[in-house]
Design a protein around this motif. Structure first.
Motif, PDB file in Angstrom:
ATOM      1  N   LYS A 170     -10.941   4.767   5.329  1.00  0.00           N
ATOM      2  CA  LYS A 170     -11.765   4.025   4.366  1.00  0.00           C
ATOM      3  C   LYS A 170     -10.962   2.922   3.682  1.00  0.00           C
ATOM      4  N   ALA A 171      -9.698   3.217   3.371  1.00  0.00           N
ATOM      5  CA  ALA A 171      -8.847   2.202   2.746  1.00  0.00           C
ATOM      6  C   ALA A 171      -8.697   0.984   3.650  1.00  0.00           C
ATOM      7  N   ALA A 172      -8.509   1.224   4.937  1.00  0.00           N
ATOM      8  CA  ALA A 172      -8.381   0.106   5.875  1.00  0.00           C
ATOM      9  C   ALA A 172      -9.649  -0.748   5.872  1.00  0.00           C
ATOM     10  N   VAL A 195      -6.161   4.456 -10.079  1.00  0.00           N
ATOM     11  CA  VAL A 195      -6.705   3.472  -9.137  1.00  0.00           C
ATOM     12  C   VAL A 195      -8.210   3.389  -9.307  1.00  0.00           C
ATOM     13  N   ASP A 196      -8.771   2.238  -8.954  1.00  0.00           N
ATOM     14  CA  ASP A 196     -10.212   2.039  -9.051  1.00  0.00           C
ATOM     15  C   ASP A 196     -10.879   2.511  -7.756  1.00  0.00           C
ATOM     16  N   PRO A 197     -12.197   2.437  -7.629  1.00  0.00           N
ATOM     17  CA  PRO A 197     -12.856   2.934  -6.417  1.00  0.00           C
ATOM     18  C   PRO A 197     -12.450   2.216  -5.133  1.00  0.00           C
ATOM     19  N   ASP A 198     -11.833   1.060  -5.240  1.00  0.00           N
ATOM     20  CA  ASP A 198     -11.296   0.366  -4.067  1.00  0.00           C
ATOM     21  C   ASP A 198      -9.821   0.686  -3.837  1.00  0.00           C
ATOM     22  N   LEU A 231      -1.646  -4.263  -5.120  1.00  0.00           N
ATOM     23  CA  LEU A 231      -1.045  -2.934  -4.967  1.00  0.00           C
ATOM     24  C   LEU A 231      -2.156  -1.890  -4.894  1.00  0.00           C
ATOM     25  N   ARG A 232      -2.110  -1.082  -3.845  1.00  0.00           N
ATOM     26  CA  ARG A 232      -3.064   0.020  -3.704  1.00  0.00           C
ATOM     27  C   ARG A 232      -2.310   1.314  -3.429  1.00  0.00           C
ATOM     28  N   VAL A 233      -3.036   2.412  -3.630  1.00  0.00           N
ATOM     29  CA  VAL A 233      -2.569   3.731  -3.220  1.00  0.00           C
ATOM     30  C   VAL A 233      -3.630   4.318  -2.309  1.00  0.00           C
ATOM     31  N   ILE A 243       0.856  -1.187   0.000  1.00  0.00           N
ATOM     32  CA  ILE A 243       0.000   0.000   0.000  1.00  0.00           C
ATOM     33  C   ILE A 243       0.893   1.239   0.000  1.00  0.00           C
ATOM     34  N   LEU A 244       0.753   2.067  -1.025  1.00  0.00           N
ATOM     35  CA  LEU A 244       1.541   3.294  -1.115  1.00  0.00           C
ATOM     36  C   LEU A 244       0.767   4.435  -0.459  1.00  0.00           C
ATOM     37  N   SER A 245       1.359   5.019   0.566  1.00  0.00           N
ATOM     38  CA  SER A 245       0.799   6.195   1.240  1.00  0.00           C
ATOM     39  C   SER A 245       1.895   7.249   1.355  1.00  0.00           C
TER      40      SER A 245
END
Length: 516
Positions: A508-510, A470-473, A482-484, A241-243
């Motif tokens: 929300k990501a969590a 990125v998509d809505p998720d 992989l998420r951002v 997860i990129l933050s």
């Protein structure tokens, strides 16, 4: 080293994710931060935040030369420390309005759908008319402890000129004026690190790695498997997860071969996945100061003295407890607009050059902020070396209406400073502000002196279109695992500040990760 989740960046969203994901004792979480602990005393004293700028706790970015701003390169401070920019910002908790989130038009991200995540984060101390705020969250949102006398006069000026007094700044609409709620706990900065990370460091399933800059996301067969930090591989069984923020996250994607093919080829980076929109859609809030001298010795000029420091250390009150931006007004440059497009921030002192310049006398500042810019920029690579800052091209004032609306805001600020309520505290223009002069002089002031309000967003924008990063998720399109999750995913900049929505995005990501 192997973990279930590897989070890159311990800022406003990253700290939230580390805390929330590690609530499950059955998973392991690693949080990697390029900077170190928040040991510097000035981080924790609210009024001292400019003293952290251009230190080891700051990425110290500089934009490209801005053609519409007299060819200037603008300084962009961003936190390189546990807590990220929430450890060096002005602590203003300003969510934005209903139209911001409804306007994203992304399933799951409407105002009504994100509001519970704001409230989940908040521990409101003080006024909470209508239950606007949450009260059980980890992030303290409190009242100003010692508002300046000039700030109180400014609030009266707003009333005098017919602006609406807001019962709560963070309701679904923010047109009007308010004293600024701040992320402080009893007069001390309360960063995302303080709220989310520190209380949970004893969890055996949470590992915090500091002073390690991630240079690459490792991808095998179309799936993110971990990251490279220095010479060390840190593997992720479930997700990376990129933050790393609106600058760091797109830079890291591009360094990992995820971006525009031509750009990657230019820097000798092997293409992993073609994603031309990475780094595009950069938006930021541009601000210009309307400054007046104050004939009385009551402002923050000269407040940095032993007596006031002792007052702060003993009671956490006085000038050292200020966040500097003590009051705000949100207004429309055109009554036909659906929501405000301008913000006026009142500071009871002369705020020049990001507060890095020592005041030359008593003064007050109204920062005029363009909330909904037409100008759209981008971030590109300068090098394949992660240690080299990317190229920041915000394209300020290239949007057709931006300058006109900033000038409207400057005139509105001058009317407030010229009010009867402010007459005892306002004198001649404070250099470099020329005063409420002709339009040419004001335009020159904007071009020569406007600065960022520290709110870059949008460079890994979220959407339903296949072209969105990125998509809505928040999953990166084309790469599994992989998420951002940070301000870079915002499809449009909000009519507020960006710390609050970044925390919301982390919350929300969590939830999206834990409850797919």
């Amino acid at each position: 080293m192997e973990y279930d989740y590897v989070i890159v960046g311990a800022g406003s969203a990253g700290c939230v994710l580390a805390a929330r994901l590690s609530e499950d004792p059955g998973v392991t979480v690693a949080l990697i931060e390029a900077g170190g602990p928040d040991k510097k005393m000035e981080i924790h004293i609210p009024a001292a935040f400019p003293k952290v700028f251009k230190t080891a706790y700051d990425w110290n970015y500089t934009t490209s030369k801005q053609a519409e701003l007299a060819g200037r390169e603008l300084y962009w401070p961003r936190g390189r420390v546990l807590g990220g920019s929430s450890s060096i910002n002005a602590m203003m908790w300003v969510r934005g309005v209903r139209e911001d989130y409804d306007g994203w038009e992304v399933p799951g991200w409407s105002y009504d759908e994100v509001l519970p995540y704001f409230q989940k984060a908040e521990k409101r101390i003080g006024s909470n008319t209508g239950g606007v705020y949450g009260t059980d969250g980890p992030l303290h949102v409190e009242e100003q402890r010692s508002p300046n006398v000039t700030t109180l006069a400014f609030l009266k000026a707003c009333e005098e000129l017919g602006y609406t007094r807001l019962d709560e700044l963070n309701g679904p609409t923010n047109e009007g004026f308010s004293i600024t709620p701040v992320t402080q706990k009893k007069g001390r900065r309360w960063s995302a690190h303080d709220a989310y990370l520190k209380p949970n460091l004893s969890r055996p399933n949470l590992t915090v790695i500091t002073d390690k800059q991630v240079s690459k996301v490792l991808v095998e067969d179309g799936r993110a498997t971990g990251v490279l930090a220095g010479s060390q591989e840190i593997d992720a069984r479930r997700e990376v997860i990129l933050s790393a923020g609106a600058i760091g996250s797109p830079q890291l994607l591009m360094l990992s071969g995820i971006g525009a093919p031509d750009l990657l080829a230019e820097h000798g980076i092997d293409l992993v996945h073609a994603a031309p929109q990475v780094g595009e859609h950069l938006e930021d809030h541009l601000s210009v100061g309307v400054m007046r001298q104050c004939p009385q010795k009551v402002t923050l000029s000269g407040a940095d003295n032993p007596l006031n420091l002792a007052k702060y250390l003993l009671f956490k009150k006085g000038p050292f407890s200020t966040n500097v931006g003590e009051a705000v007004v949100f207004l429309k440059s055109d009554p036909a607009l659906e929501a405000p497009d301008l913000e006026l921030i009142f500071a009871p002192g002369p705020f020049v050059n990001h507060g890095l310049d020592e005041p030359t006398g008593e003064g007050v500042t109204v920062g005029v902020v363009l909330l909904q810019p037409d100008s759209i920029g981008r971030i590109t690579l300068a090098s394949a070396d992660a240690a080299v800052h990317p190229v920041l091209e915000p394209a300020y004032l290239t949007g057709e209406s931006d300058l006109k609306r900033l000038l409207f805001g400057m005139h509105a600020a001058e009317k407030l400073l010229a009010s009867a309520a402010m007459k005892d505290y306002v004198g001649e223009p404070y250099a470099p502000y020329p005063g409420d002069a002709d339009e040419d002089a004001l335009e020159q002031h904007v071009r020569a002196n406007s600065e960022t309000l520290y709110h870059p967003v949008g460079t890994c924008h979220m959407g339903t279109a296949e072209t969105s990063v990125v998509d809505p998720d928040l999953r990166v399109r084309g790469i599994a695992g992989l998420r951002v999750a940070d301000a870079s995913i915002m499809p449009r900049i909000n009519r507020g500040h960006t710390h609050a929505p970044s925390v919301m995005i982390g919350e929300k990501a969590a939830d999206l990760i834990k409850n797919p």
